[in-house]
Motif scaffolding. Structure first.
Motif, PDB file in Angstrom:
ATOM      1  N   THR A   1       0.752  -1.231  -0.131  1.00  0.00           N
ATOM      2  CA  THR A   1       0.008   0.073   0.064  1.00  0.00           C
ATOM      3  C   THR A   1       0.833   1.354  -0.056  1.00  0.00           C
ATOM      4  N   PRO A   2       0.470   2.298  -0.395  1.00  0.00           N
ATOM      5  CA  PRO A   2       1.198   3.535  -0.259  1.00  0.00           C
ATOM      6  C   PRO A   2       1.771   3.949   0.971  1.00  0.00           C
TER       7      PRO A   2
ATOM      8  N   ALA B   1       2.350   0.748  -9.343  1.00  0.00           N
ATOM      9  CA  ALA B   1       1.645   2.135  -9.199  1.00  0.00           C
ATOM     10  C   ALA B   1       0.546   2.188  -8.310  1.00  0.00           C
ATOM     11  N   ALA B   2       0.172   0.900  -7.889  1.00  0.00           N
ATOM     12  CA  ALA B   2      -0.929   0.741  -6.979  1.00  0.00           C
ATOM     13  C   ALA B   2      -0.360   1.215  -5.499  1.00  0.00           C
ATOM     14  N   ALA B   3       1.032   1.129  -5.255  1.00  0.00           N
ATOM     15  CA  ALA B   3       1.623   1.316  -4.141  1.00  0.00           C
ATOM     16  C   ALA B   3       2.030   3.014  -3.861  1.00  0.00           C
ATOM     17  N   TYR B   4       1.432   3.864  -4.688  1.00  0.00           N
ATOM     18  CA  TYR B   4       1.628   5.225  -4.627  1.00  0.00           C
ATOM     19  C   TYR B   4       0.545   6.242  -4.798  1.00  0.00           C
TER      20      TYR B   4
ATOM     21  N   LYS C   1      14.097  10.399  -4.393  1.00  0.00           N
ATOM     22  CA  LYS C   1      15.470  10.101  -4.715  1.00  0.00           C
ATOM     23  C   LYS C   1      15.694   8.435  -5.217  1.00  0.00           C
ATOM     24  N   MET C   2      14.906   7.652  -4.593  1.00  0.00           N
ATOM     25  CA  MET C   2      15.077   6.244  -4.324  1.00  0.00           C
ATOM     26  C   MET C   2      13.896   5.384  -5.327  1.00  0.00           C
ATOM     27  N   LEU C   3      12.450   6.226  -5.196  1.00  0.00           N
ATOM     28  CA  LEU C   3      11.572   5.150  -5.517  1.00  0.00           C
ATOM     29  C   LEU C   3      11.346   5.463  -7.190  1.00  0.00           C
ATOM     30  N   TYR C   4      11.031   4.275  -7.948  1.00  0.00           N
ATOM     31  CA  TYR C   4      10.400   4.346  -9.103  1.00  0.00           C
ATOM     32  C   TYR C   4       8.996   3.550  -8.979  1.00  0.00           C
TER      33      TYR C   4
ATOM     34  N   GLY D   1       2.026  14.290  -8.901  1.00  0.00           N
ATOM     35  CA  GLY D   1       3.114  13.956  -8.131  1.00  0.00           C
ATOM     36  C   GLY D   1       4.216  12.926  -8.635  1.00  0.00           C
ATOM     37  N   LEU D   2       3.996  12.735 -10.031  1.00  0.00           N
ATOM     38  CA  LEU D   2       5.057  11.771 -10.611  1.00  0.00           C
ATOM     39  C   LEU D   2       5.543  12.375 -11.886  1.00  0.00           C
ATOM     40  N   LYS D   3       6.661  12.087 -12.190  1.00  0.00           N
ATOM     41  CA  LYS D   3       7.234  12.451 -13.639  1.00  0.00           C
ATOM     42  C   LYS D   3       7.583  11.104 -14.611  1.00  0.00           C
ATOM     43  N   THR D   4       7.618  11.228 -15.901  1.00  0.00           N
ATOM     44  CA  THR D   4       8.110  10.180 -16.618  1.00  0.00           C
ATOM     45  C   THR D   4       9.439  10.137 -16.800  1.00  0.00           C
TER      46      THR D   4
END
Length: 419
Positions: A247-248, A271-274, A289-292, A398-401
């Protein structure tokens, strides 16, 4: 284990709950089947309306996804109705809130089932698992909110994007290349049991084996909030990356604890975790810094015309709501359903079976969201490409490609072994 036979269980929940503004329900009449203006009609269809059920979470743990998904679906339907509707009829949403409770979902389905022609949204894999047999019995086309491969192969249950296992195969390929992982390296695999986590883990295991990586596995409960024990366990094995399906809230704990303890390795999460609310937590610097993040939907900050238009429309109609992947889910579901209804109208068959058949005519469906989807075969994932995204504050969602939608060769190999 064959991906179509994963055990049903509670799926991903979202741990951050948004306040809910009022939501009305509508459409309680129960039209019967028959002929309507020369067109075969089924439950939920009259001479003036096509009623579509929305069975989602507006007040529970998954409300941060369910609420915007419902709102985006309503927004799309309102536009369609303003342009004349479908087949000379207005599309009406019959909304029921299950609060992410399985029993409430079952009760809600029983209530609205006689009154609707299809389900435009069913959120929650646990809720979906409890209703699968009823959906098939009632021949109710249902667009499910969870993309578990366990939901494939049913004529009336439609997975709407890349399944979790394929996302993880595409995502881990990216991680191997960008993090310089090599055969013999150890990576952590931390996941929940159940349809969501097990399906994601299955894809991760295949990709890790192909790359010669050694997995250090830890399982978690959906209710776990502190990932210290799991991070400590994989850290002791000197892992060089972590793959995660939870989960997020668990994502924030995992990345925050890893950074604080010196385990500053890349973390690949589904993606379900964010959700973007995580960037308001103390874990923000580590997340950026760490998450994808891997998934079938593009970032809401994307320059894709369809995404930009959706963001503008949603912000205009719901200016106080925070943007997240839920609005893409709702918009996709609504657009695909409307096209299915149009195809059913063309075939002069608005029965439930006719609507399902209409969806299965969509072999190259493109609503401007970055990927062309194939709904012709319910036994296959409609999409096999995944985006790689990274958290960043100050942009929509809150995300960039980081990498555009990609299908790596390992996906075809994996599907061949599973088929």
């Amino acid at each position: 284990m064959n991906r179509k036979h994963l055990s049903a269980a509670a799926a991903v929940t979202v741990s951050l709950v948004l306040g809910l503004t009022g939501c009305s329900t509508k459409g309680d009449s129960s039209p019967g089947s028959g002929d309507s203006g020369g067109i075969k009609a089924g439950p939920g269809v009259t001479d003036t309306a096509i009623r579509v059920g929305i069975l989602t979470d507006l007040t529970g743990a998954a409300a941060p996804i369910g609420k915007p998904a419902m709102q985006a679906e309503q927004m799309y339907v309102d536009e369609v109705n303003a342009a004349g509707g479908v087949c000379g009829r207005k599309v009406e949403l019959v909304v029921r809130d299950h609060g992410y409770d399985v029993q409430k979902a079952v009760a809600g389905y029983a209530e609205i089932q006689p009154r609707v022609a299809a389900l435009g949204q069913l959120l929650g894999s646990g809720q979906t698992a409890a209703l699968l047999d009823s959906i098939e019995r009632d021949k109710m086309l249902t667009m499910v909110g969870g993309n578990s491969a366990a939901n494939l192969g049913r004529q009336h249950v439609q997975v709407m994007n890349t399944t979790y296992d394929l996302d993880m195969i595409n995502g881990l390929d990216f991680l191997v290349k960008t993090a310089g992982l090599k055969a013999g390296d150890k990576i952590g695999l931390i996941h929940q049991p159940g349809e969501y986590g097990d399906n994601a883990a299955e894809g991760a295991r295949f990709a890790a084996k192909k790359a010669g990586l050694k997995l250090v596995v830890q399982t978690i409960k959906p209710t776990d909030t502190d990932m210290t024990a799991q991070v400590t366990a994989v850290g002791a094995e000197k892992v060089k990356a972590i793959v995660f399906a939870g989960t997020p809230g668990q994502t924030a704990s995992l990345v925050g604890v890893a950074a604080a303890t010196g385990l500053k390795v890349p973390v690949l999460a589904h993606a379900a975790a964010y959700v973007p609310q995580l960037l308001a937590t103390p874990a923000r610097p580590a997340l950026e810094k760490m998450l994808y993040v891997t998934g079938g939907a593009p970032a809401l900050s994307s320059d894709l015309p369809g995404v930009k238009e959706l963001v503008v429309k949603y912000r205009t109609k719901y200016p106080k709501e925070q943007l997240n992947v839920g609005i893409q889910v709702g918009a996709l579901n609504a657009a695909a359903l409307v096209e299915a209804l149009k195809a059913a109208c063309e075939a002069k068959d608005l029965s439930r079976e006719g609507i399902a058949a209409g969806l299965h005519t969509l072999k190259s469906f493109d609503n401007g969201m970055g990927s062309v989807l194939d709904f012709s075969d319910p036994s296959k994932s409609p999409n096999r490409k995944s985006y790689i995204l990274q958290p960043v504050a100050g942009v929509p969602g809150g995300l960039k490609t980081v990498q555009d939608a990609t299908e790596v060769p390992a996906v075809a190999e994996y599907l061949a072994t599973e088929g």
